[in-house]
Scaffold this active site. Structure first.
Site, PDB file in Angstrom:
ATOM      1  N   ARG A  28      -2.257   4.043   2.198  1.00 32.81           N
ATOM      2  CA  ARG A  28      -2.241   3.323   0.914  1.00 32.81           C
ATOM      3  C   ARG A  28      -3.645   2.806   0.573  1.00 32.81           C
ATOM      4  O   ARG A  28      -4.336   2.233   1.410  1.00 32.81           O
ATOM      5  CB  ARG A  28      -1.255   2.160   1.000  1.00 32.81           C
ATOM      6  CG  ARG A  28      -1.132   1.326  -0.300  1.00 32.81           C
ATOM      7  CD  ARG A  28      -2.046   0.125  -0.290  1.00 32.81           C
ATOM      8  NE  ARG A  28      -1.794  -0.766  -1.434  1.00 32.81           N
ATOM      9  CZ  ARG A  28      -2.575  -1.786  -1.753  1.00 32.81           C
ATOM     10  NH1 ARG A  28      -3.647  -2.042  -1.044  1.00 32.81           N
ATOM     11  NH2 ARG A  28      -2.287  -2.547  -2.786  1.00 32.81           N
ATOM     12  N   VAL A  29      -4.040   3.043  -0.653  1.00 28.63           N
ATOM     13  CA  VAL A  29      -5.301   2.490  -1.144  1.00 28.63           C
ATOM     14  C   VAL A  29      -4.977   1.673  -2.388  1.00 28.63           C
ATOM     15  O   VAL A  29      -4.200   2.121  -3.232  1.00 28.63           O
ATOM     16  CB  VAL A  29      -6.304   3.621  -1.490  1.00 28.63           C
ATOM     17  CG1 VAL A  29      -7.519   3.070  -2.225  1.00 28.63           C
ATOM     18  CG2 VAL A  29      -6.732   4.344  -0.219  1.00 28.63           C
ATOM     19  N   GLY A  30      -5.548   0.496  -2.496  1.00 27.42           N
ATOM     20  CA  GLY A  30      -5.284  -0.365  -3.656  1.00 27.42           C
ATOM     21  C   GLY A  30      -6.381  -0.255  -4.697  1.00 27.42           C
ATOM     22  O   GLY A  30      -7.090   0.751  -4.799  1.00 27.42           O
ATOM     23  N   ASP A  31      -6.530  -1.307  -5.447  1.00 26.47           N
ATOM     24  CA  ASP A  31      -7.507  -1.337  -6.540  1.00 26.47           C
ATOM     25  C   ASP A  31      -8.940  -1.560  -6.060  1.00 26.47           C
ATOM     26  O   ASP A  31      -9.895  -1.131  -6.713  1.00 26.47           O
ATOM     27  CB  ASP A  31      -7.158  -2.489  -7.492  1.00 26.47           C
ATOM     28  CG  ASP A  31      -7.155  -3.831  -6.743  1.00 26.47           C
ATOM     29  OD1 ASP A  31      -6.443  -3.934  -5.726  1.00 26.47           O
ATOM     30  OD2 ASP A  31      -7.898  -4.752  -7.141  1.00 26.47           O
ATOM     31  N   GLY A  51      -5.491  -9.482  -5.884  1.00 29.17           N
ATOM     32  CA  GLY A  51      -4.090  -9.505  -6.275  1.00 29.17           C
ATOM     33  C   GLY A  51      -3.417  -8.190  -5.972  1.00 29.17           C
ATOM     34  O   GLY A  51      -3.966  -7.363  -5.245  1.00 29.17           O
ATOM     35  N   THR A  75      -8.895 -10.782  -0.563  1.00 35.86           N
ATOM     36  CA  THR A  75      -9.926  -9.802  -0.899  1.00 35.86           C
ATOM     37  C   THR A  75     -11.099 -10.495  -1.572  1.00 35.86           C
ATOM     38  O   THR A  75     -10.900 -11.319  -2.460  1.00 35.86           O
ATOM     39  CB  THR A  75      -9.355  -8.779  -1.905  1.00 35.86           C
ATOM     40  OG1 THR A  75      -8.324  -8.069  -1.249  1.00 35.86           O
ATOM     41  CG2 THR A  75     -10.418  -7.830  -2.421  1.00 35.86           C
ATOM     42  N   GLY A  87      -2.697  -4.758  -5.888  1.00 38.57           N
ATOM     43  CA  GLY A  87      -3.504  -3.611  -6.281  1.00 38.57           C
ATOM     44  C   GLY A  87      -2.787  -2.618  -7.153  1.00 38.57           C
ATOM     45  O   GLY A  87      -3.395  -1.983  -8.028  1.00 38.57           O
TER      46      GLY A  87
HETATM   47  N1  ASP Z   1      -6.207  -6.127  -4.286  1.00 39.42           N
HETATM   48  C1  ASP Z   1      -5.988  -5.925  -2.865  1.00 39.42           C
HETATM   49  C2  ASP Z   1      -5.199  -4.666  -2.675  1.00 39.42           C
HETATM   50  O1  ASP Z   1      -4.235  -4.459  -3.392  1.00 39.42           O
HETATM   51  C3  ASP Z   1      -5.272  -7.025  -2.216  1.00 39.42           C
HETATM   52  C4  ASP Z   1      -5.897  -8.358  -2.329  1.00 39.42           C
HETATM   53  O2  ASP Z   1      -6.423  -8.735  -3.361  1.00 39.42           O
HETATM   54  O3  ASP Z   1      -5.869  -9.056  -1.341  1.00 39.42           O
HETATM   55  O4  ASP Z   1      -5.505  -3.921  -1.786  1.00 39.42           O
END
Ligand code: ASP
Length: 326
Positions: A214-217, A238, A186, A240
């Protein structure tokens, strides 16, 4: 109490932060003043030097930090070889590439899109959400509808490489994020321009083979990225789920507001996250990149293996981040 000498030093540092350093060297270096960090600067998670280069092209022409971070984020979004951002991103477990992105400007305005499909540049859609709607975040079908209304074209983002990887993953269907291995690439990118304007952007296809929806940070303001023109900015990559529970980037900026340097703020935040989630953090990576409005930077991660690109003083370089665990 601020002494007059210290105050004078501080004012001079402020005045020269964005100005000609050769003048600085000739005039003040011999007099014992520390050299100020120069503006502009741009920092990005991982070895995203092509992105920092694109951002630098904007910044070095006295452009706006917001334009710089958008230009930078668009580089991995369009790169089919980058399997965790935009075109070429690994799909979810049902084979769909779903994208998340957010952006923030020097006024604290923000825009975000989540669960967006078939649009190569979610970061530019996020910017349009910020600039053209009364909202901060659009998701899924609504985000796609808005993107199309704004002239973005729909296209298939699933490359053959990503499809093959998904077919292979399906044989076992294991969802086990592994430190620095499950392609946490990311991009979080932060810039400070020559007019002292700050901005940040973050864009991702999220965790490979995630559950549908799913949605992350990364698209969440304060979790995946946060920028405040009074203090500084932070972005991360990292797992999420950990960052969503801690609003990691907001926390980093708040530590700086309380007086910590960018490096110290990143370290305090990682320590706090690991203290709160010791078991999860054993096997999961989180890494922050941070800048402040004085042009200083920092980076810190839970585990070794996190690196970042920094373009400052005319040099585009990659550095290994320090980490809590060795
Ligand atoms: N932070 C991203 C997520 O959890 C993943 C990543 O950093 O690659 O969606």
């Amino acid at each position: 109490m601020t002494t007059r000498r210290k105050f004078l030093g501080q004012s001079l540092l402020g005045a020269f932060a964005a100005s000609d350093t050769s003048f600085w060297s000739k005039t003040f270096q011999g007099a014992g003043f520390a050299k100020p960090k120069t503006l502009p600067l741009v920092i990005a998670t991982w070895d995203n030097r092509k992105a920092t280069q694109a951002a630098w092209d904007v910044l070095s022409a006295d452009g706006r930090a917001l334009d710089a971070v958008e230009a930078g984020a668009r580089i991995p979004e369009a790169d089919p070889l980058d399997t965790s951002v935009g075109y070429g991103g690994f799909p979810d477990r049902d084979g769909h590439v779903t994208l998340d992105a957010c952006i923030m400007d020097e006024f604290g305005m923000a825009g975000s899109v989540c669960f967006l499909e078939n649009i190569m540049h979610p970061i530019s859609v996020a910017r349009k959400v910020m600039e053209k709607t009364p909202h901060v975040m659009l998701v899924g079908e609504g985000a796609l509808q808005f993107a199309k209304e704004e002239g973005f074209k729909e296209e298939n983002l699933l490359t053959d490489v990503a499809k093959d990887a998904w077919e292979k993953w399906k044989l076992k269907s294991e969802y086990k994020p592994v430190i620095n291995i499950e392609r946490h690439d990311t991009i979080g990118i932060l810039a400070l321009d020559t007019k002292n304007r700050i901005a940040g952007a973050c864009t991702t296809s999220g965790m490979a083979f995630k559950m549908r929806g799913r949605v992350g940070d990364s698209p969440i303001i304060g979790a995946g990225m946060y920028a405040d023109n009074e203090v500084g900015a932070a972005a991360c990559s990292g797992l999420g789920e950990i960052l969503l529970r801690t609003l990691g980037c907001f926390l980093v900026v708040e530590e700086m507001r309380r007086g910590a340097s960018p490096q110290k703020a990143a370290e305090l935040t990682i320590e706090r996250i690991v203290k709160k989630y010791p078991t999860q953090c054993k096997d999961a990576q989180v890494g922050f990149v941070v800048i402040d409005v004085k042009g200083r930077h920092g980076a810190y991660s839970i585990h070794p293996g996190f690196n970042y690109a920094l373009y400052q003083d005319g040099k585009n370089q990659v550095f290994e981040s320090k980490s809590l665990f060795k």
